[in-house]
Design an enzyme around this catalytic site. Structure first.
Site, PDB file in Angstrom:
ATOM      1  N   GLY A   1       0.811  -1.210   0.000  1.00  0.00           N
ATOM      2  CA  GLY A   1       0.000   0.000   0.000  1.00  0.00           C
ATOM      3  C   GLY A   1       0.843   1.256   0.000  1.00  0.00           C
ATOM      4  CG  ASP A   2       3.672   2.556   3.129  1.00  0.00           C
ATOM      5  OD1 ASP A   2       2.694   3.304   3.320  1.00  0.00           O
ATOM      6  OD2 ASP A   2       4.390   2.145   4.046  1.00  0.00           O
ATOM      7  CB  ILE A   3       5.080   0.357  -3.056  1.00  0.00           C
ATOM      8  CG1 ILE A   3       6.327   0.119  -2.209  1.00  0.00           C
ATOM      9  CG2 ILE A   3       5.421   0.326  -4.540  1.00  0.00           C
ATOM     10  CD1 ILE A   3       6.781  -1.298  -2.108  1.00  0.00           C
TER      11      ILE A   3
END
Length: 781
Positions: free
Chosen positions: A553-555
């Protein structure tokens, strides 16, 4: 945008279609070129696939195999700015002589290298790119992320590539851009390959527990929750206080558990105590109570539950799509653009609805391509001349600014010894062969902060904020991923930023966004994935959810923020206006959930299977924990596979002759394929199957990606640079190859504060005397 939006001609494919959808969201005119029988997605999932991927586009039909097909496409391309080309063999002939064209080729493995002609599906590319190796239980098969995440990583990278091409075209002609889906996945693994590069270690599949941070998947009374112990002493203390109040703390009040290293060492015990507490409570209520205490927990929702999320509803995330059968509600775009306006209504085109475009006179180019630079002149990457003030930390924000820096932006990272990026010092995230105490040797930090400068500035002081304001006045872009109120409390909300720098592009990346009833919720990558529907679909069935544990999700948020930044720079170049991109990480990952909302309650965890193809799966091969991913897309490929595995009779057996029959006889089919795969190496099996045109690939972990993958090696994906403290090591490369203005890894990550004096002097215009005064007062440290 300007009155004439960029025109994109899309030759679609599973790896290119998300790029076209994203460009629709940016306001581009996207023209889908369909075959006479219509794009294949019109027949997938009862037409839902076409509704999701192609609503909002225009449609022309062209038979590219016909004698005049190439000429028809060439006429259409004369008025285009971008050719989004997902075809297997490329449309170079139709694009010939069109110097204005930004030609983005999106393929499973890229245009060069020994495997450039290999067949790839989402599953196979996820296997060969390293994604499958880090999802699933350690003693079970690798597990695919749902809703075609490998394809979608390629798509967002292709959209970034298209905008980089437009940006570069302001100084020169168009160009060919090579996007390898495998490289896009290999660049998006969080620590998947970094643990090997920096610690000679290959982590096992983590199951439902994050391999680095103390978070995981927990059972609630009515489902699942994503969360854990948090990332700061405050969060641990708040969780412990809650457990004490409920008399559920067991032995966790003992002084030994105040040590985060001790908690990590005995995490199984700590998690069991927390699980006992969580397991008796409904998921939504527990999440609300946790967030009231500023603890990072979220209910694991399924896609059909997303419309009930008050945050998504309040921010008008969803899209109303007009189809021939009536209006549908679909997932929206990852951010509102331009200037806070979000596309919320789309129309599904019929085949050839815009056939007249083929006969229209060519449009004038949106921007006249500049002359090519002199042959002996320097090659300037696409974002050369753009200055970015980087106030981000950990992963999502630094991943965004890494992309900008890789493509030439001057990125100034603001940090301080008193409040450094946690990935510089957090012991459980410190990837290094040496002691985990040096803030300059962490491979996690050094990977996502290459090509940047570092200034050590204490922004908790008035003088520090004054210096920050001086820097803002001389920057094009500010990126931050603080919680939603931090910048306003610093006196640096968007209106204040505009006072300092009227055309500033301000990109905020909070977990929930700056508005809405949950804008203050504390978010980590795993909790955002839980809220988006991604975690709930990652598993083998409704009662066997494994979840997304690493920072996917961060990426995704970082990629979408990079796309937003470049789009905003293009908007500013056209209009003279900056803007605030209020990116919600939840919306970014929810926009990657494909057709799941349209398909409704029928959607659930499905392991590695495919809804139409059979067989598709991951099979144990020769060797310890070695696996082969295989997709069989039609009966011709099934016949070829039967010959390869020595079971030709299965190709004509009525029990296995069609995909539907094979699904019903999955034990027979998987047994025959699995028996053969178990006796050969995954690499050998993949080569035999690929030679017959069958998508197949070994499930590769970090070591295999770095040491053995011939395609990544041929593309020069891993790049060695010498760090002044950490020494020489390999970096994950740039998955987008612009042939005329390439990005690159020019410099390793900066030593903390190494560029303070130079930046303050040359960018902010501070005198040596003021710098000396600031240092004496402890502002520069």
């Amino acid at each position: 945008m300007s009155e004439q939006a960029p025109r994109v001609v899309e030759l679609s494919s599973p790896f290119a279609r998300f790029a076209g959808r994203l460009l629709v969201g940016l306001g581009h005119e996207v023209v889908l070129v369909e075959p006479p029988e219509g794009d294949e997605t019109r027949r997938e999932q009862g037409g839902d696939a076409f509704v999701h991927w192609h609503a909002g586009k225009r449609s022309v039909t062209v038979d590219l195999a016909a004698p005049d097909g190439t000429a028809q496409l060439h006429r259409l391309l004369r008025g285009a700015d971008i050719l989004l080309d997902g075809t297997e063999h490329g449309a170079e002939l139709a694009a010939e002589g069109l110097d204005q064209l930004v030609h983005v080729r999106v393929t499973p493995f890229g245009l060069v290298g020994p495997r450039n002609d290999w067949q790839g599906t989402d599953l196979v590319v996820a296997a060969l790119g390293g994604m499958l190796a880090q999802v699933g239980d350690p003693d079970g098969p690798p597990l695919r992320l749902p809703e075609n995440q490998a394809e979608q990583l390629a798509g967002v990278n292709a959209a970034i590539a298209a905008l980089l091409g437009l940006r570069a075209r302001r100084r020169g002609p168009g160009q060919l851009i090579d996007v390898s889906a495998q490289a896009c996945v290999a660049a998006a693994l969080e620590a998947g390959a970094l643990a090997y590069l920096h610690e000679d270690r290959v982590p096992p599949r983590p199951g439902s527990v994050h391999p680095l941070v103390p978070h995981g998947l927990f059972h609630a009374a009515d489902g699942h929750l994503g969360g854990g112990l948090g990332g700061s002493p405050r969060m641990w203390d708040a969780l412990l206080d809650w457990l004490r109040e409920e008399k559920a703390d067991a032995d966790l009040a003992e002084p030994r558990w105040q040590d985060p290293v001790e908690r990590k060492k005995h995490q199984d015990h700590v998690f069991k105590v927390v699980q006992d507490f969580v397991g008796t409570r409904p998921k939504a209520e527990f999440a609300r109570q946790a967030q009231a205490r500023k603890l990072p927990w979220a209910a694991v929702d399924l896609p059909h539950e997303l419309p009930d999320n008050p945050q998504l509803a309040a921010r008008d995330f969803f899209t109303r799509v007009t189809t021939p059968e009536g209006e549908r509600i679909d997932l929206g775009f990852p951010f509102a653009f331009p200037e806070g306006r979000r596309r919320t209504q789309l129309v599904v085109p019929g085949p050839g609805d815009d056939q007249g475009l083929l006969d229209d006179p060519p449009r004038a180019a949106r921007t006249t391509p500049a002359s090519a630079p002199a042959a002996d002149g320097p090659v300037r990457p696409a974002l050369d001349g753009v200055r970015v003030l980087d106030l981000t930390w950990v992963l999502a924000g630094p991943y965004c600014t890494k992309i900008l820096a890789d493509h030439g932006a001057e990125v100034i990272k603001v940090e301080s010894a008193g409040r450094p990026d946690p990935t510089r010092f957090a012991p459980f995230m410190h990837l290094s062969r040496g002691p985990h105490t040096d803030p300059n040797t962490n491979g996690y930090f050094n990977e996502v902060n290459r090509n940047k400068q570092s200034i050590a500035l204490d922004t908790r002081t008035e003088e520090g904020i004054a210096v920050l304001r001086d820097l803002i006045a001389h920057c094009d872009v500010i990126v931050e991923n603080f919680s939603s109120t931090v910048m306003t409390k610093l006196g640096l909300g968007y209106e204040a930023l505009r006072t300092i720098n009227p055309d500033i592009v301000y990109v905020s990346m909070s977990g929930m966004g700056h508005t809405g009833p949950r804008n203050g919720w504390v978010s980590y990558a795993d909790t955002v994935s839980a809220s988006s529907g991604l975690t709930g679909l990652t598993g083998w069935g409704p009662d066997d959810v494994v979840g997304v544990i690493y920072g996917h999700g961060d990426i995704v948020a970082g990629l979408q923020a990079a796309l937003a930044t470049i789009a905003a720079l293009e908007h500013r170049a056209e209009t003279g206006r900056g803007q605030h991109i209020d990116l919600s990480q939840l919306e970014a990952i929810a926009a990657h959930m494909g057709t799941s909302l349209l398909r409704g309650t029928e959607v659930g965890p499905a392991g590695n299977t495919h809804s139409a193809w059979s067989p598709q799966g991951v099979y144990r091969s020769l060797g310890a924990d070695r696996w082969l991913a295989v997709s069989v897309r039609d009966d011709t490929e099934w016949t070829a596979l039967c010959e390869v595995i020595g079971r030709p009779e299965l190709a004509t057996d009525e029990r296995t002759r069609t995909a539907e029959a094979r699904r019903l006889e999955s034990a027979l089919v998987d047994g025959a394929l699995g028996t053969w795969v178990r006796t050969v190496s995954a690499d050998s099996a993949a080569e035999l199957l690929q030679a017959r045109g069958i998508p197949a690939g070994a499930v590769q972990d970090g070591r295999e990606l770095v040491e053995h993958d011939p395609q990544l090696r041929a593309r020069g994906f891993y790049v060695r640079k010498e760090h002044p403290v950490a020494g020489a090591f390999l970096h994950e490369g740039v998955p987008i190859t612009l042939t005329r203005t390439p990005g690159s890894i020019r410099e390793p990550a900066p030593v903390l504060g190494a560029d303070t004096d130079a930046v303050l002097r040359e960018v902010a215009g501070l005198t040596p005397e003021r710098i000396q005064h600031l240092r004496a007062d402890g502002v520069l440290r």
